[in-house]
Design a protein around this motif. Sequence first.
Motif, PDB file in Angstrom:
ATOM      1  N   GLY A  97      20.745  71.693  20.485  1.00 27.56           N
ATOM      2  CA  GLY A  97      21.419  72.290  21.830  1.00 27.56           C
ATOM      3  C   GLY A  97      21.603  73.531  21.469  1.00 27.56           C
ATOM      4  N   ARG A  98      21.430  74.204  20.278  1.00 27.01           N
ATOM      5  CA  ARG A  98      21.896  75.563  19.723  1.00 27.01           C
ATOM      6  C   ARG A  98      23.255  75.950  20.002  1.00 27.01           C
ATOM      7  NH1 ARG A  98      16.831  76.376  22.801  1.00 27.01           N
ATOM      8  NH2 ARG A  98      17.988  77.837  24.039  1.00 27.01           N
ATOM      9  N   ALA A  99      24.262  74.821  19.934  1.00 27.78           N
ATOM     10  CA  ALA A  99      25.425  75.145  20.089  1.00 27.78           C
ATOM     11  C   ALA A  99      26.233  75.765  18.702  1.00 27.78           C
ATOM     12  CB  ALA A  99      26.377  73.935  20.474  1.00 27.78           C
ATOM     13  N   ARG A 100      27.398  76.477  18.753  1.00 25.03           N
ATOM     14  CA  ARG A 100      28.082  77.069  17.633  1.00 25.03           C
ATOM     15  C   ARG A 100      29.097  75.983  17.416  1.00 25.03           C
ATOM     16  NH1 ARG A 100      27.494  80.635  21.541  1.00 25.03           N
ATOM     17  NH2 ARG A 100      29.431  80.279  22.330  1.00 25.03           N
ATOM     18  N   LEU A 101      29.164  75.532  16.196  1.00 25.73           N
ATOM     19  CA  LEU A 101      30.184  74.726  15.765  1.00 25.73           C
ATOM     20  C   LEU A 101      31.541  75.166  14.930  1.00 25.73           C
ATOM     21  CD1 LEU A 101      30.242  71.477  15.518  1.00 25.73           C
ATOM     22  CD2 LEU A 101      29.561  71.789  13.097  1.00 25.73           C
ATOM     23  N   PRO A 145      23.676  65.971  28.752  1.00 24.69           N
ATOM     24  CA  PRO A 145      24.051  65.287  30.021  1.00 24.69           C
ATOM     25  C   PRO A 145      24.483  66.450  30.848  1.00 24.69           C
ATOM     26  CG  PRO A 145      25.455  64.830  28.441  1.00 24.69           C
ATOM     27  CD  PRO A 145      24.293  65.407  27.590  1.00 24.69           C
ATOM     28  N   VAL A 146      24.560  66.166  32.294  1.00 23.59           N
ATOM     29  CA  VAL A 146      25.319  67.162  33.171  1.00 23.59           C
ATOM     30  C   VAL A 146      26.677  66.951  33.259  1.00 23.59           C
ATOM     31  CG1 VAL A 146      25.369  67.798  35.584  1.00 23.59           C
ATOM     32  CG2 VAL A 146      22.989  67.097  34.497  1.00 23.59           C
ATOM     33  N   ALA A 147      27.536  67.679  32.318  1.00 18.74           N
ATOM     34  CA  ALA A 147      28.849  67.483  32.282  1.00 18.74           C
ATOM     35  C   ALA A 147      29.341  68.797  31.803  1.00 18.74           C
ATOM     36  CB  ALA A 147      29.295  66.318  31.400  1.00 18.74           C
ATOM     37  N   GLY A 148      30.638  69.149  32.056  1.00 19.73           N
ATOM     38  CA  GLY A 148      31.263  70.277  31.484  1.00 19.73           C
ATOM     39  C   GLY A 148      31.322  70.164  30.135  1.00 19.73           C
ATOM     40  N   ALA A 149      31.863  68.750  29.583  1.00 16.13           N
ATOM     41  CA  ALA A 149      31.894  68.530  28.041  1.00 16.13           C
ATOM     42  C   ALA A 149      31.723  67.223  27.964  1.00 16.13           C
ATOM     43  CB  ALA A 149      33.255  68.866  27.491  1.00 16.13           C
ATOM     44  N   PHE A 150      31.074  66.971  26.782  1.00 13.44           N
ATOM     45  CA  PHE A 150      30.910  65.409  26.389  1.00 13.44           C
ATOM     46  C   PHE A 150      31.065  65.147  24.843  1.00 13.44           C
ATOM     47  CE2 PHE A 150      26.706  67.299  26.108  1.00 13.44           C
ATOM     48  CZ  PHE A 150      26.070  66.981  24.917  1.00 13.44           C
ATOM     49  N   THR A 151      31.516  64.146  24.465  1.00 13.15           N
ATOM     50  CA  THR A 151      31.709  63.903  23.151  1.00 13.15           C
ATOM     51  C   THR A 151      30.826  62.817  22.527  1.00 13.15           C
ATOM     52  OG1 THR A 151      34.201  64.341  23.760  1.00 13.15           O
ATOM     53  CG2 THR A 151      33.886  62.989  21.760  1.00 13.15           C
ATOM     54  N   ILE A 152      30.520  63.072  21.297  1.00 11.29           N
ATOM     55  CA  ILE A 152      29.886  62.276  20.482  1.00 11.29           C
ATOM     56  C   ILE A 152      30.440  62.172  19.220  1.00 11.29           C
ATOM     57  CG2 ILE A 152      27.545  61.618  19.291  1.00 11.29           C
ATOM     58  CD1 ILE A 152      26.268  63.183  21.405  1.00 11.29           C
ATOM     59  N   GLY A 153      31.176  60.988  18.685  1.00 12.66           N
ATOM     60  CA  GLY A 153      31.885  61.064  17.455  1.00 12.66           C
ATOM     61  C   GLY A 153      33.141  61.920  17.712  1.00 12.66           C
ATOM     62  N   LYS A 202      28.664  73.565  27.146  1.00  6.59           N
ATOM     63  CA  LYS A 202      27.947  74.713  27.553  1.00  6.59           C
ATOM     64  C   LYS A 202      29.009  75.805  27.551  1.00  6.59           C
ATOM     65  CE  LYS A 202      28.064  74.169  32.405  1.00  6.59           C
ATOM     66  NZ  LYS A 202      27.522  73.659  33.875  1.00  6.59           N
ATOM     67  N   HIS A 203      30.323  75.698  27.856  1.00  8.94           N
ATOM     68  CA  HIS A 203      31.375  76.560  27.839  1.00  8.94           C
ATOM     69  C   HIS A 203      31.811  77.214  26.584  1.00  8.94           C
ATOM     70  CE1 HIS A 203      31.768  75.653  31.978  1.00  8.94           C
ATOM     71  NE2 HIS A 203      31.694  74.359  31.675  1.00  8.94           N
ATOM     72  N   GLU A 204      32.642  78.171  26.555  1.00  9.14           N
ATOM     73  CA  GLU A 204      33.453  78.733  25.449  1.00  9.14           C
ATOM     74  C   GLU A 204      34.318  77.908  24.773  1.00  9.14           C
ATOM     75  OE1 GLU A 204      31.527  81.057  23.612  1.00  9.14           O
ATOM     76  OE2 GLU A 204      29.979  80.994  25.218  1.00  9.14           O
ATOM     77  N   ARG A 205      34.658  78.321  23.532  1.00  8.92           N
ATOM     78  CA  ARG A 205      35.747  77.408  23.056  1.00  8.92           C
ATOM     79  C   ARG A 205      37.027  77.470  24.052  1.00  8.92           C
ATOM     80  NH1 ARG A 205      37.412  75.904  17.305  1.00  8.92           N
ATOM     81  NH2 ARG A 205      39.591  75.700  17.728  1.00  8.92           N
ATOM     82  N   SER A 206      37.465  78.483  24.775  1.00 12.77           N
ATOM     83  CA  SER A 206      38.459  78.651  25.577  1.00 12.77           C
ATOM     84  C   SER A 206      38.512  77.726  26.654  1.00 12.77           C
ATOM     85  CB  SER A 206      38.618  80.081  26.227  1.00 12.77           C
ATOM     86  OG  SER A 206      37.687  80.520  26.915  1.00 12.77           O
ATOM     87  N   TYR A 207      37.349  77.111  26.999  1.00 18.30           N
ATOM     88  CA  TYR A 207      37.511  75.994  27.897  1.00 18.30           C
ATOM     89  C   TYR A 207      38.223  74.828  27.491  1.00 18.30           C
ATOM     90  CZ  TYR A 207      35.229  72.554  30.799  1.00 18.30           C
ATOM     91  OH  TYR A 207      34.650  71.532  31.882  1.00 18.30           O
ATOM     92  N   PHE A 208      38.516  74.649  26.194  1.00 20.09           N
ATOM     93  CA  PHE A 208      39.436  73.513  25.774  1.00 20.09           C
ATOM     94  C   PHE A 208      40.761  73.896  25.139  1.00 20.09           C
ATOM     95  CE2 PHE A 208      34.930  72.823  24.329  1.00 20.09           C
ATOM     96  CZ  PHE A 208      34.830  71.578  25.059  1.00 20.09           C
TER      97      PHE A 208
END
Length: 155
Positions: free
Chosen positions: A28-32, A50-58, A64-70
Amino acid sequence: MTGWQWVKLVGNFLNLSSVAGVLVGTLGRARLSRGPRGLFFATGYRLGFPVAGAFTIGNVVLSKHERSYFDDAALLRHEERHSWQYFCLFGLPMLPLYGVGVVISFLLTGDPASRNPFERLANLQDGGYVEHPVQPLGKTVTQAFSVLRSRPKGP
């Protein structure tokens, strides 16, 4: 990090769920980046599913948001609870089980989260979900067909 968070961090790498999270983030070309509580953030995720603001795997929280979302402590607790669910279910079996929870919740309420046991155990409100009441199956089917009919046709 607490000792138990270290155990979860290592466990979710060994059960390959965090490895899968990194792989999905890469696709998904995300920045880790490293986050608190043994979590990693994969921000700027570009795939539409998936269609979600955030989702977790492990231990990887994708968005899709920036880090400040958290910066929202409740949302962070919600996503960390999902990481514990991966740990307790030995990793990737969480994905199909979560899918079953989505289907059951949708059939009962017309909403994929309200009666999904994984979302309920992670605290619906912390995840930004609104709880919907159980409704007759006929109403759920009618809602689903009205959504399908309202979608634009063609390319």
